[in-house]
Write a protein that holds these residues in place. Structure first.
Motif, mmCIF file in Angstrom:
data_model
loop_
_atom_site.group_PDB
_atom_site.id
_atom_site.type_symbol
_atom_site.label_atom_id
_atom_site.label_comp_id
_atom_site.label_asym_id
_atom_site.label_seq_id
_atom_site.Cartn_x
_atom_site.Cartn_y
_atom_site.Cartn_z
ATOM 1 N N LEU A 418 6.995 6.387 6.551
ATOM 2 C CA LEU A 418 7.500 5.021 6.377
ATOM 3 C C LEU A 418 8.988 4.937 6.710
ATOM 4 O O LEU A 418 9.442 3.985 7.344
ATOM 5 C CB LEU A 418 7.262 4.555 4.935
ATOM 6 N N GLU A 419 9.740 5.944 6.295
ATOM 7 C CA GLU A 419 11.186 5.968 6.521
ATOM 8 C C GLU A 419 11.516 6.063 8.011
ATOM 9 O O GLU A 419 12.443 5.414 8.504
ATOM 10 C CB GLU A 419 11.788 7.154 5.771
ATOM 11 N N ASP A 420 10.742 6.868 8.712
ATOM 12 C CA ASP A 420 10.975 7.057 10.149
ATOM 13 C C ASP A 420 10.376 5.944 10.989
ATOM 14 O O ASP A 420 10.410 5.996 12.227
ATOM 15 C CB ASP A 420 10.388 8.404 10.601
ATOM 16 N N GLU A 421 9.801 4.952 10.309
ATOM 17 C CA GLU A 421 9.174 3.812 10.983
ATOM 18 C C GLU A 421 8.147 4.279 12.016
ATOM 19 O O GLU A 421 8.127 3.844 13.166
ATOM 20 C CB GLU A 421 10.234 2.922 11.635
ATOM 21 N N GLN A 502 -6.308 5.422 -10.500
ATOM 22 C CA GLN A 502 -6.834 5.658 -9.159
ATOM 23 C C GLN A 502 -6.943 4.372 -8.341
ATOM 24 O O GLN A 502 -6.558 4.339 -7.160
ATOM 25 C CB GLN A 502 -8.200 6.342 -9.226
ATOM 26 N N LYS A 503 -7.428 3.300 -8.944
ATOM 27 C CA LYS A 503 -7.598 2.046 -8.197
ATOM 28 C C LYS A 503 -6.261 1.473 -7.755
ATOM 29 O O LYS A 503 -6.115 0.972 -6.629
ATOM 30 C CB LYS A 503 -8.362 1.033 -9.042
ATOM 31 N N LYS A 504 -5.265 1.537 -8.629
ATOM 32 C CA LYS A 504 -3.934 1.042 -8.265
ATOM 33 C C LYS A 504 -3.332 1.868 -7.133
ATOM 34 O O LYS A 504 -2.723 1.325 -6.205
ATOM 35 C CB LYS A 504 -3.007 1.084 -9.480
ATOM 36 N N LEU A 505 -3.498 3.185 -7.208
ATOM 37 C CA LEU A 505 -2.940 4.046 -6.159
ATOM 38 C C LEU A 505 -3.666 3.816 -4.841
ATOM 39 O O LEU A 505 -3.040 3.770 -3.772
ATOM 40 C CB LEU A 505 -3.028 5.510 -6.587
ATOM 41 N N GLU A 506 -4.982 3.663 -4.890
ATOM 42 C CA GLU A 506 -5.740 3.399 -3.665
ATOM 43 C C GLU A 506 -5.325 2.062 -3.054
ATOM 44 O O GLU A 506 -5.215 1.944 -1.813
ATOM 45 C CB GLU A 506 -7.235 3.410 -3.968
ATOM 46 N N ALA A 507 -5.080 1.064 -3.883
ATOM 47 C CA ALA A 507 -4.634 -0.238 -3.375
ATOM 48 C C ALA A 507 -3.259 -0.114 -2.723
ATOM 49 O O ALA A 507 -3.004 -0.710 -1.669
ATOM 50 C CB ALA A 507 -4.583 -1.243 -4.517
ATOM 51 N N PHE A 508 -2.394 0.667 -3.337
ATOM 52 C CA PHE A 508 -1.066 0.880 -2.744
ATOM 53 C C PHE A 508 -1.182 1.599 -1.400
ATOM 54 O O PHE A 508 -0.528 1.227 -0.414
ATOM 55 C CB PHE A 508 -0.192 1.697 -3.694
ATOM 56 N N LEU A 509 -2.023 2.632 -1.335
ATOM 57 C CA LEU A 509 -2.171 3.397 -0.100
ATOM 58 C C LEU A 509 -2.805 2.563 1.012
ATOM 59 O O LEU A 509 -2.594 2.839 2.203
ATOM 60 C CB LEU A 509 -3.009 4.651 -0.362
ATOM 61 N N LYS A 515 9.686 0.619 -0.150
ATOM 62 C CA LYS A 515 10.476 0.149 -1.290
ATOM 63 C C LYS A 515 9.743 0.401 -2.607
ATOM 64 O O LYS A 515 10.331 0.915 -3.579
ATOM 65 C CB LYS A 515 10.768 -1.339 -1.128
ATOM 66 N N LEU A 516 8.459 0.067 -2.646
ATOM 67 C CA LEU A 516 7.697 0.265 -3.876
ATOM 68 C C LEU A 516 7.510 1.750 -4.197
ATOM 69 O O LEU A 516 7.538 2.150 -5.368
ATOM 70 C CB LEU A 516 6.334 -0.420 -3.766
ATOM 71 N N ARG A 518 9.523 4.232 -3.461
ATOM 72 C CA ARG A 518 10.776 4.806 -3.955
ATOM 73 C C ARG A 518 11.153 4.296 -5.344
ATOM 74 O O ARG A 518 11.981 4.913 -6.016
ATOM 75 C CB ARG A 518 11.898 4.520 -2.959
ATOM 76 N N LYS A 519 10.540 3.225 -5.785
ATOM 77 C CA LYS A 519 10.809 2.706 -7.133
ATOM 78 C C LYS A 519 9.848 3.283 -8.169
ATOM 79 O O LYS A 519 10.091 3.168 -9.374
ATOM 80 C CB LYS A 519 10.694 1.177 -7.129
ATOM 81 N N ASP A 520 8.777 3.909 -7.692
ATOM 82 C CA ASP A 520 7.774 4.412 -8.629
ATOM 83 C C ASP A 520 8.329 5.616 -9.395
ATOM 84 O O ASP A 520 8.820 6.579 -8.795
ATOM 85 C CB ASP A 520 6.499 4.825 -7.877
ATOM 86 N N PRO A 521 8.259 5.613 -10.738
ATOM 87 C CA PRO A 521 8.864 6.691 -11.526
ATOM 88 C C PRO A 521 8.241 8.063 -11.288
ATOM 89 O O PRO A 521 8.936 9.078 -11.378
ATOM 90 C CB PRO A 521 8.669 6.229 -12.973
ATOM 91 N N VAL A 522 6.945 8.129 -10.987
ATOM 92 C CA VAL A 522 6.326 9.420 -10.692
ATOM 93 C C VAL A 522 6.847 9.957 -9.366
ATOM 94 O O VAL A 522 7.166 11.145 -9.246
ATOM 95 C CB VAL A 522 4.785 9.308 -10.662
ATOM 96 N N PHE A 523 6.955 9.090 -8.370
ATOM 97 C CA PHE A 523 7.478 9.530 -7.078
ATOM 98 C C PHE A 523 8.925 10.007 -7.218
ATOM 99 O O PHE A 523 9.306 11.027 -6.631
ATOM 100 C CB PHE A 523 7.401 8.411 -6.039
ATOM 101 N N ILE A 524 9.730 9.300 -7.982
ATOM 102 C CA ILE A 524 11.126 9.692 -8.187
ATOM 103 C C ILE A 524 11.193 11.095 -8.790
ATOM 104 O O ILE A 524 11.962 11.953 -8.333
ATOM 105 C CB ILE A 524 11.840 8.674 -9.107
ATOM 106 N N ALA A 525 10.374 11.342 -9.809
ATOM 107 C CA ALA A 525 10.360 12.658 -10.452
ATOM 108 C C ALA A 525 9.837 13.734 -9.501
ATOM 109 O O ALA A 525 10.382 14.841 -9.430
ATOM 110 C CB ALA A 525 9.500 12.611 -11.710
ATOM 111 N N ALA A 526 8.791 13.412 -8.742
ATOM 112 C CA ALA A 526 8.194 14.385 -7.825
ATOM 113 C C ALA A 526 9.163 14.761 -6.708
ATOM 114 O O ALA A 526 9.323 15.939 -6.381
ATOM 115 C CB ALA A 526 6.902 13.815 -7.237
ATOM 116 N N LYS A 527 9.816 13.761 -6.123
ATOM 117 C CA LYS A 527 10.756 14.031 -5.031
ATOM 118 C C LYS A 527 11.938 14.859 -5.523
ATOM 119 O O LYS A 527 12.382 15.801 -4.856
ATOM 120 C CB LYS A 527 11.244 12.711 -4.439
#
Length: 718
Positions: A418-421, A502-509, A515-516, A518-527
């Motif tokens: 996403l970052e590299d477009e 799972q359903k929320k993550l599948e909908a996001f994917l 933007k969303l 990078r705002k997710d707290p799990v992603f912030i912790a994982a990165k």
């Protein structure tokens, strides 16, 4: 270089009789020169060609790598395979549900049609091993610098593998032995259609669970059964209804003759890892850093898991395999530290290092080659100590401890796309790849359980590790925003993140947003966690490279210094043979352990209501009536397990225990608590290999389960 290799092999051959038979994990291509005389003196009736042959059927053709970390053996001409229950545990768990709980109830296929495909499971046969030391070290001499040496070895190995891979579909690898002083080319053939055939309930297959793990006396029927399938030509093939049972090159006949004191016992398998030549600094690091970083986090995590597992059958199924994998080496690490301290192994290593220093100092040539080896090793361990501790805790507390962070790391590639477009097609490809893995993850995931583990693991890391090693989200979020309250932070993370559903993550994917994400707290912790891990990995790897080169030189010099001793290579998950005898042992003053246990001991341990020591009603009935059939011992008892002094370690689980005639009479599954230091220092008086008696295996299949169809296809020897 040819001279070096010849001298090296001659050195090993010249002193093969100096060590007790029970110590050593031997390379099969060398046993005709190193071990056969000793084994024949101990009672073995076979030849070296009967054990290892490239052109003819031999024992090695019946022994396989089971999955990615165990051993199995073929016991019929229809591809029937035997391994440990704990080796098949993950596959049994994956096939289980609340409606069909094969872990709790067991499973037996009464026909080929009833066998269940074990998705993702493979078995791997060894075709041959060739010594390629001379080719790997071509162009290298004593003056070659370490970096250049590494480069040339890499190039030579690539060329060897390319040549060996021509015109075949085999899996090819080149493995290092003796810390890079010897190399073998290994050719494997992998079969990917493997089906679940049968297993007893966990009340038999894991009887004693964690309490009895690594202990003797033992009463565990630790076995499970699978079948290898191939295409109609006997070649590896993806799962298909058209595939047929494999007709192996060799299968093991099964002995009903029983086990007696001093019987010859041989194991063939794939031991994972030993460090018998580790220096004193390496042992101290293993105990104080690596083992402790496993003991403390896993102990806490397992307590939290167990609490939920006991409260819910669904969670119990979800976490059964995870708990088993985690607790196995948690307890091993505890026992290893205890054994190393009790046996004063560090002191023994320091004496060897002192002797080595004196030996080096006695010769100008040795000084030139080895004078800096030990001091450089000491510095390498000292330099990486704090970094390795932080890295180890980071792995145990976050990357392995908190499942949600591990899930979050899967989306790092998506962020980059996403970052590299990247094109919409590329982003969709990455997102779809993540989405495809979610069913498997969430099937065995309890949000409420991981929520508790998440806060506990993050807080443990906070307390045990210095501030300089905190991942950035600790300072930026947990400390700054939540005042170090990990419970409050955990509540927010699990309430706000799309990763917890799972359903929320599948909908996001399905429609990802940078933007969303990078705002997710799990992603912030994982990165943040992965960023720190990479930094620590780089620091540790630099010290590890120095350690590896100097360990090679140390072992090379040590073998020259101790020219009256045989040296065998450390385990590295390649096929090895060990040999010894059945026997008792004395763990402490006034205590003697008999070499076998019986079904009577199962009943003595039986505790209704205690899941670790439950006994199925059917087994109680068979015990009460003493209906043991042809599987009873001469005294009328039913033997369950027995001990030998074979040299095994993790990876040997499921290895066949073979008698003097080449017949299967046991299945290796464990070591004993008194000798948990064995991966680093073999203890000749205490170290034991714990095996399930093959007659107990057959009794459970036949009398308990009524699966006579499986007995009928074996070659039984009375």
């Amino acid at each position: 270089m040819k001279k070096l290799t010849v001298l090296f092999i001659a050195f090993i051959m010249g002193f093969s009789g100096a060590l007790k038979a029970d110590e050593g994990m031997w390379l099969l291509p060398l046993i005709s020169k190193l071990n056969m005389n000793k084994m024949n003196d101990m009672g073995l009736k076979l030849s070296a060609e009967d054990i290892y042959s490239v052109n003819n059927s031999s024992l090695k053709d019946a022994v396989v790598i089971f999955g990615g970390g165990c051993t199995g053996e073929l016991i019929s001409d229809q591809g029937l395979l035997l391994t440990n229950h704990h080796c098949g545990y993950g596959n049994i768990q994956a096939l289980s549900s609340v409606e069909h709980n094969y872990l709790k109830d067991g499973f037996w296929a009464k026909s080929l049609k009833e066998e269940l495909p074990a998705e993702g499971l493979s078995v791997t046969f060894l075709k041959r091993m060739d010594d390629v030391t001379q080719k790997v070290l071509e162009g290298i001499d004593a003056d070659t610098e370490a970096e250049e040496r590494k480069k040339l070895i890499g190039e030579n190995i690539t060329a060897i593998k390319e040549e060996a891979s021509k015109d075949n579909d085999y899996t090819v690898s080149v493995k290092s032995y003796f810390e890079g002083n010897q190399y073998f080319l290994i050719i494997y053939e992998k079969y990917n259609d493997v089906r679940f055939v049968g297993a007893p309930p966990s009340s038999i297959g894991k009887f004693g669970f964690d309490t009895d793990n690594w202990m003797w006396p033992r009463h565990t029927g630790d076995f499970s059964m699978f079948r290898v399938y191939a295409d109609k030509d006997g070649k590896p093939a993806a799962y298909s209804e058209d595939n047929v049972p494999l007709k192996p090159k060799h299968h093991l006949p099964v002995s009903l003759k029983g086990v007696e004191q001093e019987d010859f016992a041989m194991t063939i398998g794939f031991p994972g890892s030993t460090s018998r030549y580790l220096t004193s600094w390496g042992i101290e690091e293993r105990m104080n850093v690596v083992n402790n970083a496993r003991i403390i986090p896993r102990g806490l995590k397992q307590d939290l898991w167990k609490e939920d597992m006991l409260a819910s059958e669904k969670v119990n199924i979800q976490y059964a395999s995870k708990f088993s994998r985690s607790s196995n080496y948690w307890k091993n690490s505890i026992g290893m530290n205890r054994g190393l301290e009790k046996l004063k192994v560090v002191d023994s290593k320091k004496e060897i290092e002192k002797e080595f220093t004196a030996w080096v100092s006695a010769s100008p040539e040795r000084k030139e080659m080895y004078s800096d080896v030990l001091s450089t090793l000491e510095k390498a361990y000292a330099d990486r100590g704090k970094d390795l501790k932080a890295q180890s805790y980071l792995i145990e507390c976050m990357l392995r401890g908190t499942e949600i962070i591990a899930l979050g790391t899967r989306t790092l590639k998506l962020e980059k796309a996403l970052e590299d477009e990247e094109s919409d097609e590329k982003v969709k490809e990455v997102a779809d790849g993540i989405a495809a893995s979610l069913d498997a993850f969430y099937k065995d995931y309890s949000v409420s359980t991981d929520r508790k583990v998440f806060s506990a693991m993050l807080e443990l890391y906070y307390k045990e590790i210095a501030k300089e090693y905190y991942p950035s989200f600790y300072n930026d979020v947990v400390i700054k925003k939540y005042k170090g309250d990990f419970n409050k932070y955990g509540e927010v993370v699990f309430n706000k993140s799309v990763f917890t559903d799972q359903k929320k993550l599948e909908a996001f994917l399905a429609d990802p947003s940078l933007k969303l994400l990078r705002k997710d707290p799990v992603f912030i912790a994982a990165k943040s966690t992965i960023k720190l891990y990479k930094e620590l990995y780089g620091k540790v790897a630099e010290a590890r490279a120095s350690e590896a080169e100097n360990n090679r030189l140390f072992l090379k010099g040590l073998m020259k210094m101790k020219s009256d001793k045989v040296f065998y290579p450390d385990a590295n998950f390649t096929m090895r043979l060990s040999y010894g005898k059945v026997g008792n042992y004395e763990p402490k003053d006034a205590v003697i352990y008999k070499h076998y246990t019986t079904l009577a001991g199962v009943m003595e341990k039986y505790e209704p209501g205690n899941y670790e020591f439950e006994v199925p009603e059917r087994l109680i009935e068979l015990y009460d009536t003493k209906d043991y059939g042809q599987y009873a011992a001469t005294d009328g008892s039913l033997r369950v397990c027995f001990t030998t002094d074979n040299d095994i370690t993790g990876g040997n689980s499921g290895s066949p225990v073979i008698n003097a005639n080449g017949e299967l009479f046991g299945l290796a599954f464990d070591g004993n608590w008194e000798a948990m230091s064995g991966d680093i220092a073999f203890e000749t008086q205490l170290q034991k290999c714990i095996n399930v008696d093959i007659r107990y295996v057959l009794f459970i299949i036949d009398k308990y389960a009524g699966a006579s169809n499986l007995i009928n296809e074996m070659t039984l020897v009375k």
